[in-house]
Design a protein around this motif. Structure first.
Motif, PDB file in Angstrom:
ATOM      1  N   LEU A 121       6.813  13.444  10.974  1.00  0.00           N
ATOM      2  CA  LEU A 121       5.997  13.560  12.329  1.00  0.00           C
ATOM      3  C   LEU A 121       5.499  14.211  12.830  1.00  0.00           C
ATOM      4  O   LEU A 121       6.719  14.770  13.163  1.00  0.00           O
ATOM      5  CB  LEU A 121       6.428  11.313  12.866  1.00  0.00           C
ATOM      6  N   TYR A 140       3.966  12.205  18.392  1.00  0.00           N
ATOM      7  CA  TYR A 140       3.287  10.658  17.816  1.00  0.00           C
ATOM      8  C   TYR A 140       4.299   9.481  18.731  1.00  0.00           C
ATOM      9  O   TYR A 140       3.211   8.732  18.252  1.00  0.00           O
ATOM     10  CB  TYR A 140       4.459  10.777  16.905  1.00  0.00           C
ATOM     11  N   THR A 184       0.735   7.987  19.195  1.00  0.00           N
ATOM     12  CA  THR A 184      -0.162   7.811  18.723  1.00  0.00           C
ATOM     13  C   THR A 184       0.451   5.971  19.073  1.00  0.00           C
ATOM     14  O   THR A 184       0.569   5.176  18.552  1.00  0.00           O
ATOM     15  CB  THR A 184       0.424   7.972  17.427  1.00  0.00           C
ATOM     16  N   ASP A 206      -1.796   2.540  19.020  1.00  0.00           N
ATOM     17  CA  ASP A 206      -1.510   1.693  18.020  1.00  0.00           C
ATOM     18  C   ASP A 206      -0.597   0.243  19.228  1.00  0.00           C
ATOM     19  O   ASP A 206      -1.874  -0.685  18.674  1.00  0.00           O
ATOM     20  CB  ASP A 206      -0.718   1.453  17.364  1.00  0.00           C
ATOM     21  N   TRP A 220       6.707   0.499  13.361  1.00  0.00           N
ATOM     22  CA  TRP A 220       6.071   1.199  13.235  1.00  0.00           C
ATOM     23  C   TRP A 220       6.475   2.406  12.210  1.00  0.00           C
ATOM     24  O   TRP A 220       6.550   3.397  11.198  1.00  0.00           O
ATOM     25  CB  TRP A 220       5.075   1.765  14.590  1.00  0.00           C
ATOM     26  N   GLN A 279       7.709   1.837   8.684  1.00  0.00           N
ATOM     27  CA  GLN A 279       6.482   1.863   7.491  1.00  0.00           C
ATOM     28  C   GLN A 279       6.036   2.803   7.669  1.00  0.00           C
ATOM     29  O   GLN A 279       5.826   3.598   6.526  1.00  0.00           O
ATOM     30  CB  GLN A 279       5.423   0.708   8.475  1.00  0.00           C
ATOM     31  N   HIS A 280       6.068   4.176   9.180  1.00  0.00           N
ATOM     32  CA  HIS A 280       5.267   5.264   8.793  1.00  0.00           C
ATOM     33  C   HIS A 280       6.218   6.132   7.598  1.00  0.00           C
ATOM     34  O   HIS A 280       5.673   7.525   7.421  1.00  0.00           O
ATOM     35  CB  HIS A 280       4.472   5.711  10.186  1.00  0.00           C
ATOM     36  N   TYR A 281       8.136   6.114   8.311  1.00  0.00           N
ATOM     37  CA  TYR A 281       8.306   6.793   7.507  1.00  0.00           C
ATOM     38  C   TYR A 281       8.732   6.999   6.169  1.00  0.00           C
ATOM     39  O   TYR A 281       8.391   8.128   5.061  1.00  0.00           O
ATOM     40  CB  TYR A 281      10.148   7.029   8.303  1.00  0.00           C
ATOM     41  N   THR A 319       5.855   5.449   4.149  1.00  0.00           N
ATOM     42  CA  THR A 319       4.539   6.531   4.034  1.00  0.00           C
ATOM     43  C   THR A 319       4.669   8.648   3.785  1.00  0.00           C
ATOM     44  O   THR A 319       4.105   9.278   3.099  1.00  0.00           O
ATOM     45  CB  THR A 319       3.279   6.098   5.317  1.00  0.00           C
ATOM     46  N   VAL A 320       5.405   9.289   5.169  1.00  0.00           N
ATOM     47  CA  VAL A 320       5.729  10.036   5.063  1.00  0.00           C
ATOM     48  C   VAL A 320       6.522  10.918   3.792  1.00  0.00           C
ATOM     49  O   VAL A 320       5.892  11.780   2.944  1.00  0.00           O
ATOM     50  CB  VAL A 320       6.157  10.495   6.338  1.00  0.00           C
TER      51      VAL A 320
END
Length: 263
Positions: free
Chosen positions: A210, A214, A217, A221, A253, A256-258, A260-261
């Motif tokens: 990230l 971040y 962001t 969001d 967030w 979920q984003h971790y 995805t990364v």
């Protein structure tokens, strides 16, 4: 609007933004963005206390101005000033507001050096008591108590990526391989310097994959969902959010984003 800004006008703007009597609010302030204030920054602090009332609490994130380069130097280590909640200066990187708040008569300061917060008002003692030395951005911290109390966070002209409450989200979010750091700090205990090893999740760096900014962001969001309030105090653009709601949003967030990364 009149210039310089006056205490009553600033108080009215804070109320228009959504602050209420009895609130607990953690403030990040870029004072230059506010513009000239009659009475200087002390009048801004007074405007907060006018709005919050005697039962409300104003908080700021202090950290501390540590002499870390000297910690490992055998010649300098014996002379390193220890962390003293009553005297150690707030870190300069956080701007002037936390130090101004810390030195306001009646203010208290919590006992974890790097995660220390100042508090002024009805619950100042409660917010700053028993701050854990290990994992100082966790539940046993002013940040955890802000969420417990249903408090708020105000970005008063400050960049969105400086919202310290999101370090609490980093602590709570469940994802693998969280970076952990161990470090020594000098503490003033019973009039003498005592060195103590501490441990916490690495808040100095973003989770792997990230960007370093971040936090901004996450806040944008969150605001895009229609939550939070925006407005102006003085000349400063402001964002006011409810601590429990943005914390839950940020934890989700991050998780979920971790994922995805990592995939």
């Amino acid at each position: 609007m009149p210039l310089p800004w006056t205490r009553p006008v600033l108080a009215g703007q804070l109320q228009d933004l959504g602050l209420e009597r009895g609130d607990a609010v953690l403030v990040h302030a870029a004072l230059r963005q506010v513009g000239p204030i009659l009475g200087g920054p002390d009048a801004l602090i007074d405007a907060f206390t006018d709005v919050l009332g005697p039962e409300g609490t104003l908080l700021g994130y202090c950290d501390w101005q540590a002499e870390e380069d000297a910690f490992a130097d055998p010649a300098l280590r014996p002379h390193v000033p220890p962390f003293d909640p009553e005297r150690s200066r707030s870190i300069r990187d956080n701007g002037a507001f936390p130090e101004l708040l810390r030195t306001t008569p009646g203010a208290r300061r919590s006992g974890n050096p790097g995660a220390s917060c100042a508090a002024l008002g009805g619950q100042a003692d409660w917010f700053t008591a028993d701050h854990a030395l290990d994992y100082g951005y966790g539940t046993q911290s002013p940040l955890g108590k802000l969420v417990e109390a249903g408090g708020k966070t105000l970005m008063l002209g400050a960049p969105l990526d400086t919202m310290t409450l999101l370090h609490h989200a980093e602590h709570l979010a469940r994802f693998p391989d969280k970076p952990v750091k161990r470090f020594e700090v000098p503490l003033l205990i019973n009039g003498a310097t005592r060195w103590r090893w501490c441990e916490e999740f690495d808040t100095a760096n973003a989770p792997p994959g990230l960007p370093e900014d971040y936090f901004a962001t996450v806040v944008r969001d969150y605001l895009a969902t229609g939550a939070g309030q925006t407005g102006r105090v003085g000349n400063a653009d402001c964002v006011l959010v409810a601590a429990p709601e943005i914390l839950a949003f940020a934890v989700h967030w991050l998780e979920q984003h971790y994922r995805t990364v990592g995939n």
